[in-house]
Design an enzyme around this catalytic site. Structure first.
Site, mmCIF file in Angstrom:
data_model
loop_
_atom_site.group_PDB
_atom_site.id
_atom_site.type_symbol
_atom_site.label_atom_id
_atom_site.label_comp_id
_atom_site.label_asym_id
_atom_site.label_seq_id
_atom_site.Cartn_x
_atom_site.Cartn_y
_atom_site.Cartn_z
ATOM 1 N N THR A 76 -79.809 75.042 -1.188
ATOM 2 C CA THR A 76 -79.293 75.527 -2.462
ATOM 3 C C THR A 76 -77.858 75.051 -2.649
ATOM 4 O OG1 THR A 76 -79.094 77.490 -3.865
ATOM 5 C CG2 THR A 76 -78.540 77.769 -1.535
ATOM 6 N N LYS A 80 -77.442 70.242 -2.556
ATOM 7 C CA LYS A 80 -78.708 69.583 -2.885
ATOM 8 C C LYS A 80 -78.604 68.064 -2.935
ATOM 9 C CE LYS A 80 -80.655 73.600 -5.160
ATOM 10 N NZ LYS A 80 -81.389 74.154 -6.318
ATOM 11 N N GLY A 141 -74.962 71.346 -16.991
ATOM 12 C CA GLY A 141 -74.906 71.192 -15.547
ATOM 13 C C GLY A 141 -75.725 70.006 -15.086
ATOM 14 N N ALA A 142 -75.034 68.992 -14.558
ATOM 15 C CA ALA A 142 -75.716 67.767 -14.121
ATOM 16 C C ALA A 142 -75.605 67.578 -12.615
ATOM 17 C CB ALA A 142 -75.138 66.555 -14.848
ATOM 18 N N GLY A 144 -76.973 68.984 -8.584
ATOM 19 C CA GLY A 144 -78.246 68.810 -7.881
ATOM 20 C C GLY A 144 -79.420 69.417 -8.613
ATOM 21 N N ARG A 170 -70.979 62.500 -13.666
ATOM 22 C CA ARG A 170 -72.265 63.058 -13.250
ATOM 23 C C ARG A 170 -73.322 62.827 -14.322
ATOM 24 N NH1 ARG A 170 -71.735 69.213 -11.036
ATOM 25 N NH2 ARG A 170 -71.114 68.803 -8.883
ATOM 26 N N GLY A 253 -83.643 83.354 -13.895
ATOM 27 C CA GLY A 253 -83.675 82.332 -12.862
ATOM 28 C C GLY A 253 -84.776 82.502 -11.845
#
Length: 280
Positions: A76, A80, A141-142, A144, A170, A253
């Site tokens: 996690t 990653k 968010g780019a 892992g 990223r 999530g």
């Protein structure tokens, strides 16, 4: 693998070990979800959390890989992407995502890296009644997990995917990696304001701590926009609470992990192992 009640109460000298690596690691939900699976299958195995500081990741992973009764690793934040370097074999999902969240020891001794973040996330969306095919999605968010989710959303047939990250390098890396399968549907987005997406996804760590800022402002989104978070603990992140209070549908999530459980079972060969067998 020997049969027993499984889980921490039944640990013996024959127990096979799995670890989930993170920094921090207190928020992980995998042990409470996978250990009951081990028990249900009658396997003498246990999954434990391992706090692997970024600066010590190599030492932690190599030590676990040299441990003879460790069969697999889950990964996690924020490891990653870096964890790819600890596997000799990469799946196509890992190559597309640029990251891994699961590694196993194969019978030949080599470590095989897979990534289930994207497939688990998309499966969770579909099961919750939010299929992404044909939808406009903004992914914030780019890293892992974000790279894996971006690949899976493209493969799932989104109409357009806007990718946003404070680190534009990223974003460009993900765009370049997925250009061959995206068919012009993947774009660098701007920080979300009054975004026109059908689905907004937070794939950043913002929300793990109570004092984190919001990754985007859900109160400025159009009615009916689905707001999804990949953070599993806390389940009700500030982002999701704010979105729900504004009347927007939310997606938690834990759906992503729930839909990865079957994939983990297959990947680690948990159905196939018998007493004394090596991991398959």
């Amino acid at each position: 693998m020997s049969h027993s009640a499984g889980g921490p109460q039944g640990i013996t000298g024959r127990t096979r070990l799995f670890a989930v690596l993170g920094d921090p690691v207190r928020q992980v939900r995998a042990p409470e979800m996978l250990n009951p699976v081990f028990a249900e299958l009658g396997l003498d195995a246990v999954l434990v959390p391992v706090h692997a500081p970024v600066a010590r990741l190599s030492e932690v992973v190599r030590g676990l890989q040299w441990t003879g009764n460790v069969d697999g690793l889950l990964v996690t934040v924020p490891h990653k992407a870096a964890a790819r370097d600890f596997a000799e074999v990469h799946s196509e999902a890992v190559r597309l995502a640029g990251s891994t969240n699961a590694l196993r020891r194969d019978p030949d001794g080599r470590w095989y890296a897979e990534n289930f973040d994207g497939t688990g996330f998309v499966a969770g969306l579909v099961a919750a009644g939010h299929p992404p095919a044909g939808k406009r999605v903004t992914l914030v968010g780019a890293g892992g997990a974000g790279g894996a989710i971006a690949a899976a959303l493209v493969l799932a047939g989104v109409a357009r995917l806007n990718l946003v990250d404070v680190d534009r390098a990223r974003v460009r890396t993900v765009l370049d990696r997925l250009s061959g399968i995206a068919g012009g549907r993947l774009h660098e987005g701007t920080p979300p304001a009054g975004d026109t997406a059908d689905v907004m996804v937070n794939a950043t760590p913002l929300g793990l701590r109570t004092d984190d800022p919001l990754p985007f402002d859900p109160t400025r989104l159009a009615p009916g926009t689905v707001v999804a978070d990949i953070i599993m603990s806390p389940r009700e992140t500030r982002l999701l609470r704010t979105a729900a209070s504004h009347g927007l549908p939310v997606h938690h999530g834990d759906h992503m992990l729930t839909h990865q459980l079957r994939l983990y079972r297959d990947f680690f060969g948990l159905y196939r192992r018998q007493d004394g067998e090596q991991p398959a």
